[in-house]
Scaffold this motif. Structure first.
Motif, PDB file in Angstrom:
ATOM      1  N   VAL A  29       0.848  -1.223   0.014  1.00 17.17           N
ATOM      2  CA  VAL A  29       0.140  -0.187   0.098  1.00 17.17           C
ATOM      3  C   VAL A  29       0.940   1.186   0.102  1.00 17.17           C
ATOM      4  CG1 VAL A  29      -1.876  -0.912   1.405  1.00 17.17           C
ATOM      5  CG2 VAL A  29      -0.071   0.167   2.525  1.00 17.17           C
ATOM      6  N   THR A  30       0.287   2.318  -0.568  1.00 17.47           N
ATOM      7  CA  THR A  30       1.093   3.683  -0.411  1.00 17.47           C
ATOM      8  C   THR A  30       0.519   4.223   0.633  1.00 17.47           C
ATOM      9  OG1 THR A  30      -0.753   4.719  -1.648  1.00 17.47           O
ATOM     10  CG2 THR A  30       1.009   3.796  -3.078  1.00 17.47           C
ATOM     11  N   GLU A  31       1.051   5.619   1.038  1.00 15.22           N
ATOM     12  CA  GLU A  31       0.588   6.463   2.043  1.00 15.22           C
ATOM     13  C   GLU A  31      -1.078   6.905   1.378  1.00 15.22           C
ATOM     14  OE1 GLU A  31       4.356   8.645   3.301  1.00 15.22           O
ATOM     15  OE2 GLU A  31       3.442   9.417   1.818  1.00 15.22           O
ATOM     16  N   PRO A  32      -1.751   7.136   2.476  1.00 16.47           N
ATOM     17  CA  PRO A  32      -3.241   7.509   2.063  1.00 16.47           C
ATOM     18  C   PRO A  32      -3.172   8.992   1.397  1.00 16.47           C
ATOM     19  CG  PRO A  32      -3.027   7.720   4.306  1.00 16.47           C
ATOM     20  CD  PRO A  32      -1.553   7.068   3.613  1.00 16.47           C
ATOM     21  N   VAL A  33      -3.992   8.901   0.270  1.00 14.08           N
ATOM     22  CA  VAL A  33      -4.142  10.044  -0.451  1.00 14.08           C
ATOM     23  C   VAL A  33      -5.518  10.467  -0.587  1.00 14.08           C
ATOM     24  CG1 VAL A  33      -1.949  10.416  -1.589  1.00 14.08           C
ATOM     25  CG2 VAL A  33      -3.603   9.046  -2.506  1.00 14.08           C
ATOM     26  N   LYS A  34      -6.183  11.499  -0.893  1.00 10.16           N
ATOM     27  CA  LYS A  34      -7.629  11.877  -1.285  1.00 10.16           C
ATOM     28  C   LYS A  34      -7.893  11.044  -2.432  1.00 10.16           C
ATOM     29  CE  LYS A  34      -8.403  14.648   1.839  1.00 10.16           C
ATOM     30  NZ  LYS A  34      -9.089  14.167   3.197  1.00 10.16           N
ATOM     31  N   PRO A  35      -9.348  10.688  -2.707  1.00  5.84           N
ATOM     32  CA  PRO A  35      -9.701   9.686  -3.776  1.00  5.84           C
ATOM     33  C   PRO A  35      -9.162  10.089  -5.048  1.00  5.84           C
ATOM     34  CG  PRO A  35     -11.782  10.377  -2.390  1.00  5.84           C
ATOM     35  CD  PRO A  35     -10.355  11.232  -2.014  1.00  5.84           C
ATOM     36  N   THR A  36      -8.737   8.961  -5.531  1.00  6.70           N
ATOM     37  CA  THR A  36      -7.797   9.146  -6.834  1.00  6.70           C
ATOM     38  C   THR A  36      -8.059   8.033  -7.784  1.00  6.70           C
ATOM     39  OG1 THR A  36      -5.296   9.562  -7.965  1.00  6.70           O
ATOM     40  CG2 THR A  36      -5.826   8.418  -5.826  1.00  6.70           C
ATOM     41  N   VAL A  37      -8.222   6.781  -7.317  1.00  5.78           N
ATOM     42  CA  VAL A  37      -8.487   5.635  -8.255  1.00  5.78           C
ATOM     43  C   VAL A  37     -10.014   5.262  -7.838  1.00  5.78           C
ATOM     44  CG1 VAL A  37      -8.053   3.350  -8.737  1.00  5.78           C
ATOM     45  CG2 VAL A  37      -6.228   4.875  -8.341  1.00  5.78           C
ATOM     46  N   ASN A  38     -10.831   5.266  -8.781  1.00  8.42           N
ATOM     47  CA  ASN A  38     -12.338   5.119  -8.581  1.00  8.42           C
ATOM     48  C   ASN A  38     -12.558   3.532  -8.663  1.00  8.42           C
ATOM     49  OD1 ASN A  38     -12.817   7.587  -8.620  1.00  8.42           O
ATOM     50  ND2 ASN A  38     -12.603   7.724 -10.569  1.00  8.42           N
ATOM     51  N   THR A  39     -12.112   2.693  -9.268  1.00  9.25           N
ATOM     52  CA  THR A  39     -12.438   1.289  -9.253  1.00  9.25           C
ATOM     53  C   THR A  39     -11.364   0.504  -9.069  1.00  9.25           C
ATOM     54  OG1 THR A  39     -11.767   1.344 -11.632  1.00  9.25           O
ATOM     55  CG2 THR A  39     -13.935   1.965 -11.435  1.00  9.25           C
ATOM     56  N   VAL A  40     -11.407  -0.965  -9.331  1.00  5.46           N
ATOM     57  CA  VAL A  40     -10.373  -1.650  -9.324  1.00  5.46           C
ATOM     58  C   VAL A  40      -9.783  -2.067 -10.702  1.00  5.46           C
ATOM     59  CG1 VAL A  40      -9.537  -4.147  -8.520  1.00  5.46           C
ATOM     60  CG2 VAL A  40     -11.358  -3.135  -7.314  1.00  5.46           C
ATOM     61  N   VAL A  41      -8.672  -1.471 -10.820  1.00  8.37           N
ATOM     62  CA  VAL A  41      -8.094  -1.784 -12.332  1.00  8.37           C
ATOM     63  C   VAL A  41      -6.889  -2.508 -12.376  1.00  8.37           C
ATOM     64  CG1 VAL A  41      -7.250  -0.362 -13.997  1.00  8.37           C
ATOM     65  CG2 VAL A  41      -8.456   1.117 -12.356  1.00  8.37           C
ATOM     66  N   SER A  42      -7.343  -3.289 -13.243  1.00  6.76           N
ATOM     67  CA  SER A  42      -5.988  -4.602 -13.313  1.00  6.76           C
ATOM     68  C   SER A  42      -5.762  -4.707 -14.868  1.00  6.76           C
ATOM     69  CB  SER A  42      -6.528  -5.870 -13.059  1.00  6.76           C
ATOM     70  OG  SER A  42      -7.780  -6.206 -13.645  1.00  6.76           O
ATOM     71  N   SER A  43      -4.401  -4.749 -15.043  1.00  4.98           N
ATOM     72  CA  SER A  43      -3.869  -4.728 -16.574  1.00  4.98           C
ATOM     73  C   SER A  43      -3.518  -6.496 -16.551  1.00  4.98           C
ATOM     74  CB  SER A  43      -2.547  -3.964 -16.643  1.00  4.98           C
ATOM     75  OG  SER A  43      -1.921  -4.464 -17.677  1.00  4.98           O
ATOM     76  N   LEU A  44      -3.692  -7.059 -17.602  1.00  3.97           N
ATOM     77  CA  LEU A  44      -3.441  -8.479 -17.667  1.00  3.97           C
ATOM     78  C   LEU A  44      -1.744  -8.488 -18.517  1.00  3.97           C
ATOM     79  CD1 LEU A  44      -6.510 -10.042 -19.020  1.00  3.97           C
ATOM     80  CD2 LEU A  44      -5.637  -9.988 -16.959  1.00  3.97           C
ATOM     81  N   MET A  45      -1.778  -7.356 -19.340  1.00  2.00           N
ATOM     82  CA  MET A  45      -0.290  -7.037 -19.906  1.00  2.00           C
ATOM     83  C   MET A  45       0.956  -7.005 -19.013  1.00  2.00           C
ATOM     84  SD  MET A  45       1.108  -7.001 -22.688  1.00  2.00           S
ATOM     85  CE  MET A  45      -0.270  -6.350 -23.997  1.00  2.00           C
ATOM     86  N   THR A  46       0.706  -6.401 -17.847  1.00  2.00           N
ATOM     87  CA  THR A  46       1.785  -6.338 -16.979  1.00  2.00           C
ATOM     88  C   THR A  46       1.571  -7.283 -15.748  1.00  2.00           C
ATOM     89  OG1 THR A  46       0.647  -4.479 -16.157  1.00  2.00           O
ATOM     90  CG2 THR A  46       2.532  -4.324 -17.558  1.00  2.00           C
ATOM     91  N   GLY A  47       0.116  -7.660 -15.369  1.00  2.00           N
ATOM     92  CA  GLY A  47      -0.271  -8.634 -14.392  1.00  2.00           C
ATOM     93  C   GLY A  47      -0.304  -8.007 -13.101  1.00  2.00           C
ATOM     94  N   VAL A  48      -0.659  -6.763 -13.153  1.00  2.00           N
ATOM     95  CA  VAL A  48      -0.594  -6.033 -11.749  1.00  2.00           C
ATOM     96  C   VAL A  48      -2.145  -5.304 -11.745  1.00  2.00           C
ATOM     97  CG1 VAL A  48       1.668  -5.281 -11.911  1.00  2.00           C
ATOM     98  CG2 VAL A  48      -0.185  -3.790 -12.746  1.00  2.00           C
ATOM     99  N   TYR A  49      -2.439  -4.970 -10.371  1.00  2.00           N
ATOM    100  CA  TYR A  49      -3.883  -4.297 -10.172  1.00  2.00           C
ATOM    101  C   TYR A  49      -3.608  -3.359  -9.018  1.00  2.00           C
ATOM    102  CZ  TYR A  49      -3.419  -8.561  -7.416  1.00  2.00           C
ATOM    103  OH  TYR A  49      -2.884  -9.599  -6.746  1.00  2.00           O
ATOM    104  N   ILE A  50      -4.660  -2.441  -9.041  1.00  2.00           N
ATOM    105  CA  ILE A  50      -4.838  -1.165  -8.147  1.00  2.00           C
ATOM    106  C   ILE A  50      -6.082  -0.999  -7.785  1.00  2.00           C
ATOM    107  CG2 ILE A  50      -4.618   0.336  -9.904  1.00  2.00           C
ATOM    108  CD1 ILE A  50      -2.712   1.861  -7.923  1.00  2.00           C
ATOM    109  N   SER A  51      -6.270  -0.521  -6.434  1.00  2.00           N
ATOM    110  CA  SER A  51      -7.669   0.061  -5.915  1.00  2.00           C
ATOM    111  C   SER A  51      -7.232   0.970  -4.863  1.00  2.00           C
ATOM    112  CB  SER A  51      -8.575  -1.177  -5.633  1.00  2.00           C
ATOM    113  OG  SER A  51      -8.165  -1.598  -4.456  1.00  2.00           O
ATOM    114  N   GLN A  52      -8.236   1.644  -4.430  1.00  2.00           N
ATOM    115  CA  GLN A  52      -7.849   2.726  -3.293  1.00  2.00           C
ATOM    116  C   GLN A  52      -8.841   2.310  -2.108  1.00  2.00           C
ATOM    117  OE1 GLN A  52      -8.438   6.909  -4.311  1.00  2.00           O
ATOM    118  NE2 GLN A  52      -6.863   7.413  -2.667  1.00  2.00           N
TER     119      GLN A  52
END
Lengths: 980, 417, 100
Positions: free
Chosen positions: B264-287
């Motif tokens: 996890v990163t340090e907390p920031v104000k809302p910046t990612v709205n959904t759960v986003v994943s990339s099959l190309m790089t195999g990573v995903y991110i949400s807030q």
């Protein structure tokens, strides 16, 4: 206004340069500071008391610490593309024009409307959200809560700065350039070790930079500087300043981040160090603990060590009238330093019953009152502390003292983070009232206060001895360096107090940033969250950007008190990397990104295609998708190109096709293991098609094998799979059949390949001048020949992926372009035109030539594409053979490859429905057939081989259409054109 | 105050929150239980809850070696979704998501289900074709998947790198609106509290050291660090440590254990709205609701029981995130950790009988176990109570490895969530 | 981050290598005529120990040779690295012992 800059005649400040004045902006107001200031010290000097707000209740907060321990003043540095959220003001080096804002407050830190939340604080104990916001649904509340949460703002523009990586190996890595670290590094480097000494500060010296102690008869700071000079003189050693070691991984691999100030243009901003160390000495120092009582978070409350730090290093008095609260001797040194600067020290509140006479005498001399066996019960104030109420432990004398500065020292915690990350074990030491490192899991030694040695003498000695021992263990021996004389003060005599007795727990803060109070810990204990991990998760304690550096040990102590367990029994939470937060840019610095994420692969003829107007796309390689003529869409161009192949002749560069040479006496035997078909009985000059399976029976590739000579084969594998197949062949060769006499060489890049396909292909070859007899009976389909073409030495393979007469010319890569140009010239008369991958796709779909991975999936076995009989004929074993006999492989309801016909264009990805609207299969490839001139498709359909001629329903994102099942080969099923 | 609501909080405030009861008791291990469940993670606790609630079996112990929810339940990236390709997978994962959708009310514990949408990017023409095939399959299986355009993506995630000049430009994506995140710890605690109320004994800091078998080889009891306990039915839900437990019962499993990292990163104000994943790089991110960006990616590349993770994977994951969101390069990673996940060859779970009579398995979820907690628990409870597999669990038997009836979601999912 | 002592190349970083499964699987051949269950055991069933594990790795970005490691899956300590070769020993000073 309470904090102020001391007059330079009293104290210059050891780290600042008063000749260089800097101006900066904080929360919209302009201030001044000096070169060498941290943002925090400059704010204190300017009398800024409320410099931040807490996360949950938006309580006013001021500077609390002087280093990475800071928990209160969290700022957004700069704006626009270079903005950076959540930095600790104590770690920002001041520079001219700096702009910063406090995070998570509006309109400002001083007047924050968010503080209204404090009115309903009583309804918001730890974990309150688990108990409510369920009706009607969490969704209703979530967006409001999300907006309230978070600290700073993420940048929204791409980062203009750069990050770099540097690898290093060394015999010894010393982390921390305080007295212990310097001694260790000096000793080891003197004995010839390659030493890296890393320290997060601008200068070496650690606590000596600010605590005013003397070493070897000189100022600590001067001694440290000289020591560092000595180490630097040794060419095998280096000192990395402004470098924080943040991660300790397996096999003595450590990560450090070097902060490079004044990064401009192309110079990097941060450097990631990847260090592989023979031995590691951790001289990481220690963190002071605050004390837990009601109102302990009011601005003006600070760690005692921080007060000393600000006075000595920055020439800043954090207040005018101080009360010192301590469980140990640090408080007395704070009082001494403050008094010397003319700051009134109203009292020393010491929790210990017996205070040693020496200190008492000194304080009495100064006229400072000591209250032994006494605590601060409550601090009062609005936006800053105004007074403290003190009370003798066990009741009795109660007194209110006015002050604007409260110094706290609840003891010291060794910075065991890296040691714990390395797998080392910790143990609670009752005497020191803290966790100290014990058994190491790797080659690592902790020294100095990181090991619980809180006096200078032991630090120096331990450092030297650890340096000696590390050297000896790696074969470096010699004389030991001298331990200098030092000024002794002992911080070890101390009391253990986790919360002040009888204080109001609901405003006694343990984690200042996340607003976790002692009452919250009590609630967690009552509700059963007694495991330290549960405590952390339930209360969010230690989850803030200070990572619990000030709060964790106090919380463990409090939980122990509440559940009658020793802190040892409660245990610590896992220490996770990184030690301090690290930018993603730096952490990913050694990974290729952007264009280099995966380097593009270019064909030898790349520029030739561009000159012919090709539209290039990434198909694993950069290849022409089509060659549009003015106004054509991709489909129109591809159809024109495909028709030209069917009717005249087309040229395609097929260089990416994987080409492996397999040689050796057992080459044929090896290939029999690899392919479903038999390759060992292939004749020189012949070519055979083959399927490769994995051990699960799944088809992983197909291609042709040509026998070049006895014991010498050339394999063609799909361009997209080539590297993977090469590794896979090597694995089988080395691991399963190491006794076979065979070598495999990937020669893909050595050869350019040009395919001429179409009824006129032979004529073009002839026109180019070819010494190979080309008539069908002399050079039939699935044969290869060697000879010269237009003067070049070539191998020509008569294979086809289009269904037309087709010659694949292999030529040394460097001649590819020249040959392409000559083909273009000679081909003109025969209607030759280049064709791209989209046209090739049309040609192969209509011919029923499958593309592995597109027309097959991870469950497709040879039977499904009509290769059942070939298997039965083969006597010997091959990879995956046994899997083809399992129950499911023998089922008659498998997905078979079939063709589909329709009046309308079909789409890859559409599903084929049964009467119950359930999927029975799906389209794998679809196009308009250039030869049959109607929409066609390939599909995998359950029991498809038995459904020829049936009408089926297709499903595409909610719409349905009709199609008819047919053979996969739509065009020239008897191969008349192919064998022409 | 045993029922949670805004009113109980107000009442709690009145007495300084001094009267909240234990969320779950700390009972002693009884000598005999109808069912013993090994593993106090989400799956084990859910099993106990459904056994008590749905099947009326309340004389149940959940035995946990450490603290409940301390394994993968508390170490994942909290993603829930049911956009699976094969009908068998779609059925069980959607059952799970439906249970999640009612879980806060069911447990009277806010698990903070946040259905913000799960987005999978398509970054090559082949990926577009495969995603369209998958979306069609999902819709036929009644999963709310949609194929969306780049313009729609730009609306959903304004900071996403949608430049056509990227190395792997985004060409579209798949969205499941019902996908999202759940507060992971709350799932363990909510199930624990609800199961405890129904009489289930949750025994923490107790390790199972062996199994007692009768002359026919069937389970008679389990041996633990707190003594032997008799039972004829044991459910095992220990994720990455399944092979270790199986070895104690004398058999081997078709699973391998790997470390799966999260950070996890340090907390920031809302910046990612959904759960986003990339099959190309195999990573995903949400807030997270707290503001931290929660990041996950590929497995560490070698078997491991060390819950820490290799930096080689960490940096590859972060490089992948920066490909998607170049503006995050100045955000700082605050914590990184790893869970131990048990992978089968087809990345699908094993739910059903083990080779030892009376011992039932719930394992092999790989990186996808969190989203399956309600269904995994329900199905294990079903077979423990009835002796037969729940219809949703039937395709996921251990026997499929013999017959070859694998459900290979690796091809369909291509990524661990 | 493992540090692997490749018998051909010396100590190299983990990122140069690829893990390739357990080391000691015996592949049943066609002649063995194994049952479905035995075949499934070869394909899928694993010891998967928490502790010492015998496994094979390949030095992908190095010599390309397959190696046999004994490695602790909990501590990640590498207890042994061997050349994975049965046939000829072209470097006599390197022990050649597949299958111990």
């Amino acid at each position: 206004m309470t904090g102020y800059r001391l007059d330079s005649t009293i104290n210059m400040g050891s780290l600042i340069d008063r000749r260089k004045s800097l101006s900066f902006t904080f929360n919209g107001t302009r201030y001044k500071g000096y070169e060498g200031d941290s943002l925090a010290s400059a704010l204190l000097a300017e009398g800024v008391m409320v410099a931040g707000r807490s996360f949950k209740y938006h309580r006013p907060r001021g500077v609390f610490a002087a280093d990475s321990q800071e928990t209160n003043v969290i700022v957004q540095l700069e704006t626009g593309a270079i903005t950076e959220p959540n930095l600790k003001a104590t770690q920002i080096e001041l520079y001219e024009g700096l702009v910063a804002r406090s995070v998570n407050c509006w309109p400002s830190a001083r007047f924050d409307l968010g503080a209204l939340i404090g009115l309903i604080k009583a309804f918001m104990p730890a974990g309150f959200y688990y108990k409510t916001f369920m009706w009607p649904s969490w969704h209703l509340f979530e967006s409001t809560i999300r907006r309230a949460a978070g600290l700073g703002l993420s940048p929204i523009q791409p980062d203009p700065d750069r990050y770099m990586v540097q690898h290093a190996t060394c015999d010894l890595l010393v982390v921390g350039a305080g007295p212990a670290g310097l001694m260790a590094a000096d000793q080891a480097s003197a004995l010839g070790m390659r030493v890296i000494l890393a320290d997060d500060k601008k200068q070496s010296g650690g606590s000596l930079l600010w605590n005013g102690q003397e070493v070897g008869g000189e100022k600590g700071q001067v001694w440290a500087k000289n020591k560092a000079q000595t180490i630097k003189k040794n060419l095998l050693s280096q000192i990395l300043n402004r470098t924080t070691v943040v991660g300790y991984y397996d096999h003595n691999f450590l990560l450090a981040i070097e902060y490079l100030p004044n990064a401009t243009g192309h110079s990097p901003r941060q450097k990631l160090w990847k260090i592989r160390a023979g031995h590691v000495i951790l001289a990481t120092g220690s963190f002071e603990r605050p004390l837990v009582y009601a109102g302990n978070d009011l601005p003006g409350t600070m760690l005692n060590s921080a007060i000393i730090h600000y006075v000595n290093a920055y020439g800043v008095a954090p207040g005018e009238c101080a009360v010192i609260f301590t469980t140990n001797n640090t408080g007395y040194e704070t009082a001494r330093v403050l008094t010397a600067m003319g700051v009134t020290v109203r009292a020393i509140i010491d929790t210990r019953a017996a205070v040693t006479c020496e200190k008492q005498a000194w304080a009495n001399e100064q006229g400072i009152i000591i209250y032994p066996h006494t605590v601060i019960k409550t601090a009062k104030g609005g936006k800053a502390v105004r007074s403290v109420q003190i009370e003798q432990i066990g009741g009795g004398k109660c007194l209110t003292l006015e002050c604007d500065l409260v110094g706290l020292s609840g003891g010291w915690n060794p910075a065991v983070h890296l040691f714990s990350q390395s797998g080392g074990k910790l143990e609670f030491d009752d005497r020191l009232a803290t966790f100290i490192p014990t058994t190491s899991a790797q080659d690592v030694t902790s020294v100095g206060s990181a090991k619980g040695a809180f006096d200078l003498g032991t630090c120096l000695l331990q450092g030297r001895d650890a340096g000696l021992a590390a050297a000896a263990s790696r074969g470096f021996v010699g004389e030991s360096t001298e331990v200098p004389e030092f000024e002794q003060w002992d911080k070890t005599d101390q009391d253990m107090m986790w919360t002040v007795p009888e204080t109001s727990l609901s405003s006694a803060f343990v984690d200042f940033q996340s607003d976790v109070t002692a009452a919250d810990i009590g609630l967690a204990a009552r509700e059963g969250f007694v495991s330290v991990e549960h405590l952390k998760r339930y209360t969010t304690l230690g989850m803030g950007v200070d990572q619990g550096k000030s709060s964790n040990i106090n919380a463990i102590g409090i939980m122990g008190d509440l559940t009658n367990r020793t802190p040892e029994k409660v245990g610590t939470t896992k220490f996770r990397p990184p030690f301090t937060p690290v930018t993603m840019g730096a952490m990913a610095a050694s990974r290729p990104q952007g264009e280099l994420l995966r380097p593009r692969k270019y064909m030898p003829g790349h520029n030739w295609h561009i000159s012919k107007g090709a539209h290039m796309l990434d198909y694993g390689w950069q290849r022409p998708s089509h060659y549009p003529i003015a106004g054509e869409t991709m489909q129109q161009a591809a159809l024109r190109e495909a028709k030209n192949v069917r009717n005249a002749v087309g040229v395609l560069e097929s260089s990416p096709l994987g080409k492996f040479e397999v040689m050796g006496a057992d080459a044929g035997k090896f290939l029999d293991h690899i392919y479903v078909g038999t390759m060992s009985n292939l004749k020189v000059g012949s070519i055979r098609y083959g399927l490769m399976l994995n051990e699960h029976g799944t088809i992983i590739d197909d291609g042709v094998v040509a026998k070049l000579s006895d014991g010498h084969f050339l394999l063609n594998v799909s361009s997209g799979h080539a590297d993977r197949i090469m590794d896979w062949l090597e694995e089988w060769r080395q691991c399963e059949w190491p006794d076979l006499d065979v070598v495999i060489q990937n020669v893909t890049h050595c050869w350019g390949a040009i395919t001429l396909a179409g009824p006129n292909a032979r004529a073009v070859l002839t026109a180019l001048g070819c010494d190979i007899p080309l008539k069908n009976d002399q050079f039939p389909h699935m044969r290869w020949r060697m000879g010269t073409l237009s003067g070049f030495d070539v191998r020509i393979f008569r294979v086809s992926f289009s269904g037309e007469v087709s010659f694949e010319i292999n030529i040394p890569s460097n001649h590819t372009v020249e040959l392409l140009s000559r083909i273009e010239v000679e081909g003109k008369a025969y209607g030759l035109a280049p064709y791209g991958i989209e046209a090739l796709d049309m040609l192969r779909i209509e011919k029923g030539y499958l593309l592995i991975g597109t027309d097959t999936d991870s469950s497709t076995i040879p039977q499904d594409i009509g290769f059942g009989r070939a298997i039965n004929k083969k006597a010997s074993d091959f990879i995956g053979r046994r899997s083809l006999k399992r129950e499911t492989a023998l089922s008659d309801d498998r997905y078979h490859l079939v063709g589909l016909m329709s009046d309308q264009m079909m789409q890859s990805g559409s599903h084929i429905l049964d009467q119950n609207k359930k999927s029975r299969g799906f389209i794998t490839s679809a196009c308009f057939g250039a030869g049959v001139l109607r929409p066609i498709a390939l599909a995998l359909l359950r029991a498809g081989h038995d459904r020829m001629g049936e009408k089926v329903t297709l499903y595409t994102q909610g719409t349905e259409s009709a199609a008819t099942v047919c053979q996969a080969v739509h065009f020239d099923p008897d191969g008349e054109k192919l064998n022409d | 105050m045993s029922k949670y609501s805004i009113f109980s909080l107000v009442k709690g405030a009145a007495d300084g929150h001094m009267k909240w009861p234990l969320m779950w008791r700390a009972p002693d291990l009884k000598p005999k239980y109808d069912v013993v469940i090994i593993g106090g993670g989400g799956h084990g606790l859910a099993t106990a809850y459904y056994l008590a609630k749905v099947y009326g079996i309340r004389n149940v112990a959940v035995i946990e070696k450490g603290w409940i929810g301390g394994g993968n339940t508390g170490r994942n990236t909290t993603i829930v979704r049911s956009n699976y390709y094969y009908p068998e997978s779609a059925a069980i994962y959607d059952f799970s998501l439906r249970l999640y959708e009612g879980l806060s009310q069911d447990l009277n514990f806010n698990i903070m289900l946040s259905q913000r949408g799960e987005l999978t990017l398509a970054q090559s023409p082949e990926a577009v074709e495969i995603q369209q095939r998958q979306v069609n399959a999902m819709r036929l299986n009644n999963i709310d998947a949609e194929y969306i355009t780049v313009a729609q993506l730009a609306q959903l995630e304004p900071l996403l790198n949608l430049s056509p000049n990227s190395r792997f430009p985004v060409l579209g994506g798949t969205l499941q609106r019902r996908g999202g995140t759940v507060r992971h710890d709350a799932v363990a605690w909510g199930y624990a509290r609800a199961a405890d109320r129904l009489g289930v004994d949750i025994i923490q800091n107790c390790e199972v050291t062996g199994f007692k078998r009768n002359s026919l080889g069937a389970i008679e009891g389990v041996e633990t660090t707190k003594g032997t306990v008799l039972t004829s039915k044991v459910g095992m839900a220990v994720a990455g440590h399944s092979s270790v437990l199986a070895a104690r019962a004398g058999f081997r499993l078709p699973v391998s254990s790997f470390a799966l990292q999260a950070m996890v990163t340090e907390p920031v104000k809302p910046t990612v709205n959904t759960v986003v994943s990339s099959l190309m790089t195999g990573v995903y991110i949400s807030q997270s609701d707290k503001g931290e960006l929660v990041i996950g990616g590929m497995l560490d590349r070698f078997p491991s029981y060390g819950q820490r993770g290799s930096f080689a994977t960490t940096e590859a994951v972060l490089a992948g995130i920066l490909e998607m969101f170049p503006c995050f390069s100045r955000l700082r990673i605050m914590r990184q950790w790893a869970g131990i996940v048990d992978y089968t060859h087809d990345s699908s779970p094993i739910i059903g009988p083990s080779p030892v009579p009376g011992l039932y398995l719930n394992c092999g979820w790989g990186g996808g176990g969190f989203k399956a907690i309600p269904a995994g628990g329900y199905c294990l409870a079903h077979i423990l109570a009835t002796g037969v597999s729940h219809a949703f669990a039937e395709p996921f038997s251990l026997d499929r490895f013999r017959t070859g009836a694998l459900i290979d979601e690796a091809a369909a999912a291509g990524i661990e969530h | 981050m493992h540090y692997i002592d490749c018998p051909w190349c010396g100590l190299r970083d983990e990122s140069e290598f690829s893990y390739g499964g357990p080391a000691d699987l015996i592949r049943p051949t066609l002649a063995d005529d194994v049952s479905d269950q035995e075949w499934a055991d070869y394909l899928f069933t694993r010891d998967n120990p928490c502790g010492e594990h015998h496994e094979r790795w390949v030095h992908t970005f190095g010599c390309g040779q397959w190696l046999r490691l004994v490695r602790d899956t909990l501590s990640h300590k590498i207890l042994r690295v061997d050349v994975l070769r049965k046939k000829q020993n072209i470097f006599p000073n390197i022990t050649d012992e597949r299958g111990i």
